[in-house]
Scaffold this motif. Sequence first.
Motif, PDB file in Angstrom:
ATOM      1  N   GLU A   1     -46.578 -47.828  23.895  1.00 11.02           N
ATOM      2  CA  GLU A   1     -46.149 -48.720  22.563  1.00 11.02           C
ATOM      3  C   GLU A   1     -44.771 -49.151  22.711  1.00 11.02           C
ATOM      4  N   LYS A   2     -43.833 -48.189  23.294  1.00 10.33           N
ATOM      5  CA  LYS A   2     -42.426 -48.618  23.400  1.00 10.33           C
ATOM      6  C   LYS A   2     -42.414 -49.762  24.360  1.00 10.33           C
ATOM      7  N   MET A   3     -43.036 -49.744  25.455  1.00 13.70           N
ATOM      8  CA  MET A   3     -43.072 -50.677  26.469  1.00 13.70           C
ATOM      9  C   MET A   3     -43.682 -51.947  26.004  1.00 13.70           C
ATOM     10  N   GLY A   4     -44.272 -52.031  24.756  1.00 18.69           N
ATOM     11  CA  GLY A   4     -44.816 -53.225  24.168  1.00 18.69           C
ATOM     12  C   GLY A   4     -46.138 -53.721  24.784  1.00 18.69           C
ATOM     13  N   LEU A   5     -46.824 -52.724  25.465  1.00 16.70           N
ATOM     14  CA  LEU A   5     -48.271 -53.173  25.983  1.00 16.70           C
ATOM     15  C   LEU A   5     -49.478 -52.685  25.197  1.00 16.70           C
ATOM     16  N   ILE A   6     -49.133 -52.191  24.155  1.00 23.02           N
ATOM     17  CA  ILE A   6     -50.024 -51.898  23.073  1.00 23.02           C
ATOM     18  C   ILE A   6     -49.507 -51.820  21.823  1.00 23.02           C
ATOM     19  N   ALA A   7     -50.347 -51.841  20.768  1.00 22.23           N
ATOM     20  CA  ALA A   7     -49.603 -51.896  19.391  1.00 22.23           C
ATOM     21  C   ALA A   7     -50.758 -51.266  18.416  1.00 22.23           C
ATOM     22  N   CYS A   8     -50.420 -50.695  17.574  1.00 24.14           N
ATOM     23  CA  CYS A   8     -51.242 -49.928  16.412  1.00 24.14           C
ATOM     24  C   CYS A   8     -51.597 -51.034  15.528  1.00 24.14           C
ATOM     25  N   VAL A   9     -53.190 -51.282  15.418  1.00 22.63           N
ATOM     26  CA  VAL A   9     -53.686 -52.385  14.570  1.00 22.63           C
ATOM     27  C   VAL A   9     -54.322 -51.838  13.334  1.00 22.63           C
ATOM     28  N   GLY A  10     -54.186 -50.598  12.761  1.00 24.80           N
ATOM     29  CA  GLY A  10     -54.573 -49.999  11.634  1.00 24.80           C
ATOM     30  C   GLY A  10     -55.153 -48.707  11.984  1.00 24.80           C
ATOM     31  N   ARG A  11     -56.013 -48.495  10.898  1.00 27.35           N
ATOM     32  CA  ARG A  11     -56.740 -46.951  11.043  1.00 27.35           C
ATOM     33  C   ARG A  11     -58.172 -47.075  11.136  1.00 27.35           C
ATOM     34  N   SER A  12     -58.773 -46.222  11.684  1.00 24.09           N
ATOM     35  CA  SER A  12     -60.340 -46.150  11.687  1.00 24.09           C
ATOM     36  C   SER A  12     -60.960 -45.625  10.413  1.00 24.09           C
ATOM     37  N   SER A  13     -62.200 -46.012   9.996  1.00 24.59           N
ATOM     38  CA  SER A  13     -62.631 -45.653   8.946  1.00 24.59           C
ATOM     39  C   SER A  13     -63.311 -44.042   8.921  1.00 24.59           C
ATOM     40  N   LYS A  14     -63.407 -43.776  10.303  1.00 21.82           N
ATOM     41  CA  LYS A  14     -63.925 -42.178  10.714  1.00 21.82           C
ATOM     42  C   LYS A  14     -63.104 -41.276   9.996  1.00 21.82           C
ATOM     43  N   PRO A  15     -63.886 -39.918   9.868  1.00 24.65           N
ATOM     44  CA  PRO A  15     -62.853 -38.981   9.531  1.00 24.65           C
ATOM     45  C   PRO A  15     -61.403 -38.657   9.866  1.00 24.65           C
TER      46      PRO A  15
ATOM     47  N   GLY B   1     -59.937 -36.176  29.055  1.00 23.03           N
ATOM     48  CA  GLY B   1     -59.887 -34.888  29.080  1.00 23.03           C
ATOM     49  C   GLY B   1     -58.890 -34.196  28.565  1.00 23.03           C
ATOM     50  N   HIS B   2     -57.833 -35.015  28.197  1.00 21.40           N
ATOM     51  CA  HIS B   2     -56.770 -34.363  27.482  1.00 21.40           C
ATOM     52  C   HIS B   2     -55.874 -35.441  26.454  1.00 21.40           C
ATOM     53  N   ASN B   3     -55.185 -34.777  25.580  1.00 18.47           N
ATOM     54  CA  ASN B   3     -54.520 -35.754  24.604  1.00 18.47           C
ATOM     55  C   ASN B   3     -53.611 -36.744  25.333  1.00 18.47           C
ATOM     56  N   ALA B   4     -53.652 -37.868  24.816  1.00 20.24           N
ATOM     57  CA  ALA B   4     -52.854 -39.053  25.226  1.00 20.24           C
ATOM     58  C   ALA B   4     -51.659 -39.534  24.284  1.00 20.24           C
ATOM     59  N   LEU B   5     -51.266 -38.778  23.437  1.00 16.80           N
ATOM     60  CA  LEU B   5     -50.541 -39.231  22.552  1.00 16.80           C
ATOM     61  C   LEU B   5     -48.761 -39.571  23.159  1.00 16.80           C
ATOM     62  N   ASN B   6     -48.583 -38.828  24.293  1.00 18.63           N
ATOM     63  CA  ASN B   6     -47.483 -39.081  24.658  1.00 18.63           C
ATOM     64  C   ASN B   6     -47.346 -40.547  25.527  1.00 18.63           C
TER      65      ASN B   6
ATOM     66  N   ASN C   1     -57.077 -42.258  19.951  1.00 19.84           N
ATOM     67  CA  ASN C   1     -56.726 -41.119  20.858  1.00 19.84           C
ATOM     68  C   ASN C   1     -57.905 -40.585  21.082  1.00 19.84           C
ATOM     69  N   SER C   2     -58.840 -40.176  20.218  1.00 21.24           N
ATOM     70  CA  SER C   2     -59.907 -39.265  20.474  1.00 21.24           C
ATOM     71  C   SER C   2     -60.692 -40.010  21.678  1.00 21.24           C
ATOM     72  N   ILE C   3     -60.970 -41.181  21.549  1.00 24.19           N
ATOM     73  CA  ILE C   3     -61.880 -41.801  22.640  1.00 24.19           C
ATOM     74  C   ILE C   3     -61.224 -41.882  24.049  1.00 24.19           C
ATOM     75  N   ILE C   4     -59.853 -41.853  24.074  1.00 19.71           N
ATOM     76  CA  ILE C   4     -59.012 -41.722  25.349  1.00 19.71           C
ATOM     77  C   ILE C   4     -59.036 -40.064  25.528  1.00 19.71           C
TER      78      ILE C   4
ATOM     79  N   ARG D   1     -59.121 -40.775   9.529  1.00 24.50           N
ATOM     80  CA  ARG D   1     -58.444 -42.165   9.688  1.00 24.50           C
ATOM     81  C   ARG D   1     -57.698 -42.283  10.586  1.00 24.50           C
ATOM     82  N   PRO D   2     -57.945 -42.047  12.003  1.00 29.06           N
ATOM     83  CA  PRO D   2     -57.016 -42.124  13.115  1.00 29.06           C
ATOM     84  C   PRO D   2     -56.713 -43.463  13.530  1.00 29.06           C
ATOM     85  N   TYR D   3     -55.384 -43.581  14.255  1.00 32.89           N
ATOM     86  CA  TYR D   3     -55.002 -44.792  14.448  1.00 32.89           C
ATOM     87  C   TYR D   3     -55.679 -45.476  15.528  1.00 32.89           C
ATOM     88  N   LEU D   4     -55.754 -46.958  15.321  1.00 30.14           N
ATOM     89  CA  LEU D   4     -56.533 -47.910  15.989  1.00 30.14           C
ATOM     90  C   LEU D   4     -55.441 -48.545  17.077  1.00 30.14           C
TER      91      LEU D   4
END
Length: 201
Positions: free
Chosen positions: A127-141, A116-121, A108-111, A143-146
């Motif tokens: 994700e609900k549309m099935g176009l993206i999926a969470c594949v794990g967590r980053s090793s960065k501080p 220029g703004h939060n993309a959580l929504n 989300n931080s890259i987006i 540990r954001p979702y990937l």
Amino acid sequence: MKKNVKSIIESLLYTVGSEGIEISTIKKAVDLPTEEIHKILKQMQQEFIFNPDRGLLIACFDKTYRLLTKKENHEFISKIFDIKTKNPLSQSLLETLSIIAYNQPCTNSIIEQIRGHNALNSLERLEKMGLIACVGRSSKPGRPYLYEVTQNFFNIFGIKSLKDLPKLSEDLTLDSLDQSIDFFGSNRLFKNESVKKNKKR
């Protein structure tokens, strides 16, 4: 009894539905060499496309074959099922989706840095549309979702891999692909619940 391979393959394609099927799976059912199955599928694709009396066609996305309805019949199908043919993806969703496609695995931080703004929504909706999926967590501080795009993304945009994406543009959108997207098909995937409701009536 001699088996009708084309008939068997068509039945398999119908049974698996939108998930599609690979040649390796078809091979288990018909017990034929891979090259022969591939040749038969190519023949079937031509037969489906050029026969005006058939309402379906066979599409292949990233080695996965599945049945699709012909575009010329979409307006008639829409009269029965509550499926809109308009693009279900807003500009905001397209931007978020393209950023993930070009930068995956993406957080989300890259987006946020790009848009220029939060993309959580947007992430939640995609994700609900099935176009993206969470594949794990980053090793960065923290540990954001990937996030990565799914097979559904490739199916809807009609591309086989990320290598087929257009060259990166300044606004990071997928507008150049808009004309080739089967949004009727995408709605068919997104609106499964509404279709089920109509079937019950």
